[in-house]
Enzyme design. Structure first.
Site, PDB file in Angstrom:
ATOM      1  N   ALA A 125      31.752  40.402  34.855  1.00 38.75           N
ATOM      2  CA  ALA A 125      32.798  41.451  34.101  1.00 38.75           C
ATOM      3  C   ALA A 125      33.979  40.922  33.873  1.00 38.75           C
ATOM      4  O   ALA A 125      34.792  42.128  34.042  1.00 38.75           O
ATOM      5  CB  ALA A 125      32.927  42.321  35.380  1.00 38.75           C
ATOM      6  N   ASN A 191      32.673  40.010  43.706  1.00 35.68           N
ATOM      7  CA  ASN A 191      32.039  38.935  42.615  1.00 35.68           C
ATOM      8  C   ASN A 191      33.284  38.639  41.789  1.00 35.68           C
ATOM      9  O   ASN A 191      33.421  37.379  41.784  1.00 35.68           O
ATOM     10  CB  ASN A 191      30.374  39.210  42.106  1.00 35.68           C
ATOM     11  N   HIS A 221      39.412  46.282  36.523  1.00 34.00           N
ATOM     12  CA  HIS A 221      39.842  44.451  37.627  1.00 34.00           C
ATOM     13  C   HIS A 221      40.777  43.966  36.630  1.00 34.00           C
ATOM     14  O   HIS A 221      40.710  43.943  35.538  1.00 34.00           O
ATOM     15  CB  HIS A 221      38.446  43.457  37.080  1.00 34.00           C
TER      16      HIS A 221
END
Length: 268
Positions: A125, A191, A221
């Site tokens: 991502a 992750n 993120h």
């Protein structure tokens, strides 16, 4: 000659990957099959994307696919990783967080080196992992901090919350520590942080912050990296997968992009 691909995991991510390979990469790859938690689970996906619904892991091994994509969680990496490498397949791992375990990382690396296979870590991502790798090689006192911002329901049930219900009104910092600690407390949510850590200065030295933000529609993120010569901020915001709010559809498409790159004469 086309390469062959098998997928472990028939949920939202595995389904997107299967259809991406079948529809977008059919000139380069053949989707040979998929493995689920039960023999029945892959059947619907196999009908949509093609390939064989494996009734057992042994059936997958017998096909000896060139690439096996893991989209089933960290336990699948632990259970099948070394066997797949020894069986002659390269691995593409979405559950990068499992590699925060040094013992598992060493076992997989040894199996890959012994058989000449590769373990590929897609960008998931986020992006910019190549920048972090270059900064690490510069060796100038590098620091990395990863901030994950997610809605409360995306974090619900994590071991690190110990059953605590997150506020639906106020933003709160729910974790601050190393990537190694984060994967134990929030195994389905970090992750990204572990991927950044492995690209940079390691899970033990990478700082992770997880923030619960009520009403937040996107998973955000932000990676902050710095050494003596370079400062970088990498931010990615993506909508959660409707079928799996802990993950992003972008993570699945990063696997399809990786396979496309492996088949291309131009390597990014």
């Amino acid at each position: 000659m086309k390469k062959t691909v098998a997928i472990i995991g028939c949920g939202a991510l595995g389904g997107t990957i299967a259809q991406g390979v079948a529809e977008r990469l059919k000139d380069h790859y053949t989707l040979v099959g998929m493995l689920g938690l039960t023999p029945e689970e892959p059947m619907e996906l196999a009908e949509k994307a093609g390939g064989r619904p494996y009734g057992s892991f042994q059936q997958l091994l017998e096909d000896r696919p060139d690439y096996v994509v893991e989209a089933a969680g960290g336990e699948a990496v632990r259970q099948y990783g070394c066997q797949l490498l020894s069986g002659g397949s390269d691995l593409i791992l979405l559950s990068v967080g499992a590699l925060a375990e040094e013992a598992l990382r060493s076992q997989l690396a040894a199996a890959a080196e012994e058989t000449g296979r590769k373990i590929y870590l897609p960008s998931g991502a986020i992006g910019g992992l190549d920048v972090l790798r270059a900064m690490r090689l510069m060796g100038d006192g590098m620091k990395v901090r990863v901030e994950n911002r997610k809605a409360p329901h995306s974090l619900a049930g994590a071991p690190g919350l110990a059953g605590r219900q997150l506020s639906q009104q106020q933003e709160e910092l729910v974790f601050s520590g190393t990537a190694m600690e984060a994967i134990r407390s929030f195994p389905k949510n970090v992750n990204v942080a572990v991927a950044a850590a492995l690209s940079g200065i390691g899970p033990e030295n990478t700082t992770v912050e997880i923030v619960s933000v009520p009403g937040l529609e996107e998973n955000t993120h932000c990676i902050h990296g710095q050494n003596a010569s370079v400062r970088v901020t990498l931010e990615t915001a993506s909508l959660p997968d409707p079928a799996n709010p802990r993950s992003s559809t972008l993570a699945a498409w990063s696997v399809v992009a990786l396979l496309e790159n492996l088949a291309s004469p131009f390597q990014f």
